[in-house]
Write an enzyme that holds these catalytic residues in place. Sequence first.
Site, PDB file in Angstrom:
ATOM      1  N   LYS A  68      35.964  47.387  37.858  1.00  0.00           N
ATOM      2  CA  LYS A  68      36.375  48.326  38.904  1.00  0.00           C
ATOM      3  C   LYS A  68      35.864  47.926  40.283  1.00  0.00           C
ATOM      4  O   LYS A  68      35.683  48.761  41.160  1.00  0.00           O
ATOM      5  CB  LYS A  68      35.959  49.762  38.573  1.00  0.00           C
ATOM      6  CG  LYS A  68      36.478  50.245  37.234  1.00  0.00           C
ATOM      7  CD  LYS A  68      37.976  50.015  37.063  1.00  0.00           C
ATOM      8  CE  LYS A  68      38.804  50.861  38.003  1.00  0.00           C
ATOM      9  NZ  LYS A  68      40.273  50.567  37.849  1.00  0.00           N
ATOM     10  N   HIS A  82      34.832  39.660  33.610  1.00  0.00           N
ATOM     11  CA  HIS A  82      33.833  40.655  33.995  1.00  0.00           C
ATOM     12  C   HIS A  82      32.477  40.305  33.389  1.00  0.00           C
ATOM     13  O   HIS A  82      31.493  41.019  33.606  1.00  0.00           O
ATOM     14  CB  HIS A  82      34.217  42.045  33.470  1.00  0.00           C
ATOM     15  CG  HIS A  82      35.464  42.611  34.084  1.00  0.00           C
ATOM     16  ND1 HIS A  82      35.728  42.538  35.426  1.00  0.00           N
ATOM     17  CD2 HIS A  82      36.503  43.282  33.523  1.00  0.00           C
ATOM     18  CE1 HIS A  82      36.886  43.140  35.677  1.00  0.00           C
ATOM     19  NE2 HIS A  82      37.373  43.582  34.543  1.00  0.00           N
ATOM     20  N   SER A  95      34.798  55.130  40.383  1.00  0.00           N
ATOM     21  CA  SER A  95      36.009  54.516  39.846  1.00  0.00           C
ATOM     22  C   SER A  95      35.874  54.256  38.345  1.00  0.00           C
ATOM     23  O   SER A  95      36.814  54.468  37.571  1.00  0.00           O
ATOM     24  CB  SER A  95      36.293  53.209  40.586  1.00  0.00           C
ATOM     25  OG  SER A  95      37.516  52.643  40.175  1.00  0.00           O
TER      26      SER A  95
END
Length: 276
Positions: free
Chosen positions: A48, A89, A119
């Site tokens: 995010k 990620h 988020s």
Amino acid sequence: MELIQDTSHLPLEYVKGVPLIKYFAEALGPLQSFQARPDDLLISNYPKSVPTLASKFMCPSLSSKPSLTHCSGLETLKDTPAPRLIKTHLPLALLPQTLLDQKVKVVYVAHNAKDVAVSYYHFYHMAKVHPEPGTWDSFLEKFMVGEVSYGSWYQHMQEWWELSRTHPVLYLFYEDMKENPKREIQKILEFVGRSLPEETVDFMVQHTSFKEMKKNPMTNYTTVPWEFMDHSISPFMRKGMAGDWKTTFTVAQNERFDADYAEKVAGCSLSFRSEL
């Protein structure tokens, strides 16, 4: 008739101390055989932190952007011609060593912690592969101690920053991308040794705006089945603004977060803007 097991909202699984979604934890095994190429480009970020923006910046000049987290992404990479654009990620502890050994260039996109926390909370609600997020207050506590998927934001952003001392890493900030996207595109192009006509860069600025990408099924994830992402709860791309945390944090939460933040980043030379 075979019953389909409900695999939504399963607990996180820990791999080398890092909490991960069950499916992603299971996909890490095949990563050991991944072979990087010197001309690969890796885009890394904490979840995010809007890597979609950086990915879209690079799409005109690189071949593909599969993820290192998914087995399907690894299969795609095998057949992808050079140069390859790869997203991840993963924290450094889980990254295939071959990427470091080959000195693969990395574009790291960082985003201020408060906006990421908000988020991520909404993403937990709509993406059913995550555990139940609970209340905002309880989720914020988990975020602060790193008990969310991919672990600590603080560790993630600091370890990639430290890597830039010994590895080719272009460290970018989402807030800078929002403020002056053309400038940041030029940084990426220079980093990868590419050049584009100014009108092409201007076209990229226009089509990588949050407004345009939110409408694009290739970037808004609306093609993902609702069993995995329920867009009626929250869209994958919500607001795309810096400073949205102010609509969610209470005064008490903000004070507690700031005190904890100061402790966790003590000694770190990075500076984030929490609003524009």
